[in-house]
Structures are given as C-alpha cells and as structure tokens.
Design an enzyme around this catalytic site. Sequence first.
Site, PDB file in Angstrom:
ATOM      1  N   TYR A 149      -0.753  18.679   1.974  1.00  0.00           N
ATOM      2  CA  TYR A 149       0.515  18.204   1.399  1.00  0.00           C
ATOM      3  C   TYR A 149       0.249  17.359   0.168  1.00  0.00           C
ATOM      4  O   TYR A 149      -0.780  16.671   0.083  1.00  0.00           O
ATOM      5  CB  TYR A 149       1.304  17.422   2.471  1.00  0.00           C
ATOM      6  CG  TYR A 149       2.646  17.001   1.978  1.00  0.00           C
ATOM      7  CD1 TYR A 149       3.566  17.949   1.526  1.00  0.00           C
ATOM      8  CD2 TYR A 149       3.007  15.655   1.920  1.00  0.00           C
ATOM      9  CE1 TYR A 149       4.795  17.565   1.030  1.00  0.00           C
ATOM     10  CE2 TYR A 149       4.232  15.270   1.431  1.00  0.00           C
ATOM     11  CZ  TYR A 149       5.129  16.228   0.979  1.00  0.00           C
ATOM     12  OH  TYR A 149       6.330  15.843   0.472  1.00  0.00           O
ATOM     13  N   TYR A 159       4.482   9.036   4.520  1.00  0.00           N
ATOM     14  CA  TYR A 159       3.461   9.991   4.993  1.00  0.00           C
ATOM     15  C   TYR A 159       2.266   9.257   5.593  1.00  0.00           C
ATOM     16  O   TYR A 159       1.410   9.839   6.254  1.00  0.00           O
ATOM     17  CB  TYR A 159       3.033  10.907   3.844  1.00  0.00           C
ATOM     18  CG  TYR A 159       2.528  12.254   4.298  1.00  0.00           C
ATOM     19  CD1 TYR A 159       3.331  13.138   4.998  1.00  0.00           C
ATOM     20  CD2 TYR A 159       1.223  12.632   4.018  1.00  0.00           C
ATOM     21  CE1 TYR A 159       2.863  14.369   5.403  1.00  0.00           C
ATOM     22  CE2 TYR A 159       0.734  13.874   4.425  1.00  0.00           C
ATOM     23  CZ  TYR A 159       1.562  14.737   5.113  1.00  0.00           C
ATOM     24  OH  TYR A 159       1.082  15.961   5.510  1.00  0.00           O
TER      25      TYR A 159
HETATM   26  P1  NAI Z   1       2.871  22.106  14.052  1.00  0.00           P
HETATM   27  O1  NAI Z   1       3.156  20.839  14.780  1.00  0.00           O
HETATM   28  O2  NAI Z   1       3.584  23.315  14.487  1.00  0.00           O
HETATM   29  O3  NAI Z   1       1.291  22.393  14.020  1.00  0.00           O
HETATM   30  C1  NAI Z   1       0.301  21.403  14.120  1.00  0.00           C
HETATM   31  C2  NAI Z   1      -0.730  21.945  15.088  1.00  0.00           C
HETATM   32  O4  NAI Z   1      -1.901  21.110  15.176  1.00  0.00           O
HETATM   33  C3  NAI Z   1      -0.187  22.059  16.526  1.00  0.00           C
HETATM   34  O5  NAI Z   1      -0.259  23.398  16.953  1.00  0.00           O
HETATM   35  C4  NAI Z   1      -1.118  21.170  17.313  1.00  0.00           C
HETATM   36  O6  NAI Z   1      -1.271  21.564  18.657  1.00  0.00           O
HETATM   37  C5  NAI Z   1      -2.398  21.293  16.499  1.00  0.00           C
HETATM   38  N1  NAI Z   1      -3.402  20.289  16.880  1.00  0.00           N
HETATM   39  C6  NAI Z   1      -3.226  18.943  16.983  1.00  0.00           C
HETATM   40  N2  NAI Z   1      -4.368  18.369  17.427  1.00  0.00           N
HETATM   41  C7  NAI Z   1      -5.282  19.363  17.578  1.00  0.00           C
HETATM   42  C8  NAI Z   1      -6.650  19.411  18.001  1.00  0.00           C
HETATM   43  N3  NAI Z   1      -7.295  18.294  18.347  1.00  0.00           N
HETATM   44  N4  NAI Z   1      -7.264  20.612  18.046  1.00  0.00           N
HETATM   45  C9  NAI Z   1      -6.623  21.752  17.706  1.00  0.00           C
HETATM   46  N5  NAI Z   1      -5.334  21.772  17.285  1.00  0.00           N
HETATM   47  C10 NAI Z   1      -4.671  20.598  17.237  1.00  0.00           C
HETATM   48  O7  NAI Z   1       3.229  21.767  12.510  1.00  0.00           O
HETATM   49  P2  NAI Z   1       2.967  22.537  11.131  1.00  0.00           P
HETATM   50  O8  NAI Z   1       3.886  21.922  10.157  1.00  0.00           O
HETATM   51  O9  NAI Z   1       2.992  23.995  11.339  1.00  0.00           O
HETATM   52  O10 NAI Z   1       1.495  22.034  10.736  1.00  0.00           O
HETATM   53  C11 NAI Z   1       0.478  22.886  10.306  1.00  0.00           C
HETATM   54  C12 NAI Z   1      -0.273  22.292   9.130  1.00  0.00           C
HETATM   55  O11 NAI Z   1       0.574  22.287   7.984  1.00  0.00           O
HETATM   56  C13 NAI Z   1      -0.755  20.852   9.315  1.00  0.00           C
HETATM   57  O12 NAI Z   1      -2.016  20.703   8.723  1.00  0.00           O
HETATM   58  C14 NAI Z   1       0.285  20.085   8.521  1.00  0.00           C
HETATM   59  O13 NAI Z   1      -0.173  18.812   8.107  1.00  0.00           O
HETATM   60  C15 NAI Z   1       0.456  21.040   7.348  1.00  0.00           C
HETATM   61  N6  NAI Z   1       1.630  20.813   6.516  1.00  0.00           N
HETATM   62  C16 NAI Z   1       2.866  20.710   7.086  1.00  0.00           C
HETATM   63  C17 NAI Z   1       3.981  20.439   6.318  1.00  0.00           C
HETATM   64  C18 NAI Z   1       5.312  20.248   6.956  1.00  0.00           C
HETATM   65  O14 NAI Z   1       6.209  19.663   6.316  1.00  0.00           O
HETATM   66  N7  NAI Z   1       5.509  20.722   8.169  1.00  0.00           N
HETATM   67  C19 NAI Z   1       3.883  20.281   4.844  1.00  0.00           C
HETATM   68  C20 NAI Z   1       2.536  20.458   4.329  1.00  0.00           C
HETATM   69  C21 NAI Z   1       1.462  20.693   5.153  1.00  0.00           C
END
Ligand code: NAI
Length: 269
Positions: A149, A159
């Site tokens: 991000y 953030y």
């Molecule tokens: P999400 O909450 O659906 O996905 C995050 C995932 O990380 C979850 O599936 C969770 O179980 C997993 N996770 C957490 N701890 C873990 C561990 N120890 N081992 C393995 N997996 C683990 O949310 P999202 O938004 O799909 O996030 C995906 C990526 O996108 C992240 O890196 C997030 O920071 C990034 N991102 C998200 C934005 C947003 O506004 N949603 C914007 C820019 C980047």
Amino acid sequence: MYNLLKGKRGIIFGALDENSIAWKTAERVHEEGGQFVLTNAPIAMRMGKINELAEKTGAQVIPADATNMDDLQNLVTKAVEILGGKLDFVLHSIGMSVNVRKNIPYTESNYDFYAKGWDVSALSFHKVCQALHKNDAMNEWGSIVALTYIAAQRTFPDYNDMADNKAYLESIARSFGYFYGKDKHVRINTISQSPTPTTAGQGVKGFDGFITYAELMSPLGNATADDCANYVVTLFSDLTRKVTMQNLYHDGGFSNVGVTPEVIAHMSK
Ligand code: NAI
C-alpha cells in the site's frame, strides 16, 4: 479468458473469504488455466472459507503459518509434489498489525505487537522467498508477487505501523529480486493496491472515509479486488518476463494526483 497461465503451477497465500484479494486472484488464475495450492495460517482456516474456494478451483489446501520456516518448507515440498513439478507463480497476500487491531496509536506502539506485525506482514515475504530459493522450487522466469500500500511512501496516519511493514516488504522485493533474478531469472514485484473492502482493509480506522477519498482522488476510480486479480494474472504470465524488483501502482492513478475538483468541491461545502 486468454489461457495466459495454461500449464503453470503455483501457490496462493491469503484467501480468507470471498472478499480477499487472494480469493479473487485464485478464481482468475483458475480461469486462465493455472493450477495451484492454496494456503493460509492454520487459525484462518478455521475461521475462513478456504475449502469452498479449493473445491471451486480444484486446488488442495496446505496450512502454513507464513512466519514459520518449517511450515513453509513443508508447504513448498508438498506443493511441488501435488502439482507435479516446479512452480511458476507465488502470491503473497498477507498482512496483519496487532497495534492496528488493538487501536494503539503509532506514537505509543507496543514493540512486541510491532515485531509480530512486522514478522507476519513483511519478514514472512523473505521467508517465503527463501523457502522457494533453498528448495530450488521455482521454474526459470517464474514470478513472485506481494501486495502493498502507498502508505509505504507517504504518510497515512491511521495506517499505523503497517506503513513501516509495507516499506520493509517492498525493500525485500527489490533485494531478493536481485539475487533470484541473477540465479534463476525469477522475478519479484509488489503491487501497490487501492484501498479495498476486505477483512484486513476494513481493520484500518476510518476505512469508509478513506476509500471514498481515494475514489475521488483517482481519475480511473479505485482499483477493485477483481481488477487486482487481473493485474496479478498479467504479472504471472509470460507477457511480463522482464518486469522485476518493481513496486507497481495499481490504484486508478491515485499515486500521481495532487488534488481533484471532486475533492475540492467536497471541501468547499
Ligand atoms: P484479507 O484479510 O482477506 O487477507 C489477509 C490474509 O493474511 C488473511 O487470509 C490472513 O489469514 C492472512 N494471514 C495473516 N497472518 C498470517 C500468517 N501468519 N500466515 C499466513 N497467512 C496469514 O485482506 P486483503 O485485503 O485481501 O489483504 C491481502 C494483502 O493486500 C495484504 O498484504 C494487505 O496488506 C494488502 N493490501 C490490502 C489493501 C486493502 O485495502 N484491503 C490495500 C493494499 C494492500
């Protein structure tokens, strides 16, 4: 559908539910002919719906905590076994901050929480790359992508410590990208995505105002999770073989805009 990933194999981390960017990506990769193993932290498996996705996409699920090298070793070995050969793509879609979860202001960060969030959100990317590299598990010209991000470059106060974690994550993409590129022509990039309504996204304080602001600031509007999935597919495909060590903005133009009439109109009310 373009069959862009026909015959390609990979691992997709981070599909928690149907809103997850990793979930949408898994669906798109499947449509493009790619085969993969799905993985998530053991605790997320119990809370999430990953088996539903696995069924839909003909994927097997292997639990792994992305901070644990033994889990990653097991995951990589099994993925190569199950898929019947070395890998062509890996998506790291993982993020979590305990300070954010507990609403602790940045200036009062708890350092145990800070370290935990850094391990999960940033260092885990190095661990994933190292597990792949050590096991020589990637095919030449393979592609590894992580999500980030713009708070890594500019301050978005709410953030919190995730900004620092994302800066670190992007740096790992450059550093590991150099070595993996030299050794095996494997490319490593980060995609800097618009705010997206997912479980992780909505954990950020004031998310609704934040996503509306980004929408008004982006000439093309915010990039959705589906848009992001499409972009990931291109980076996994053979059409982007010379793209590596980059932080790629996928944000409808947000990152290059100073202000827009829509935002000014809002402020003038
Ligand atoms: P999400 O909450 O659906 O996905 C995050 C995932 O990380 C979850 O599936 C969770 O179980 C997993 N996770 C957490 N701890 C873990 C561990 N120890 N081992 C393995 N997996 C683990 O949310 P999202 O938004 O799909 O996030 C995906 C990526 O996108 C992240 O890196 C997030 O920071 C990034 N991102 C998200 C934005 C947003 O506004 N949603 C914007 C820019 C980047």
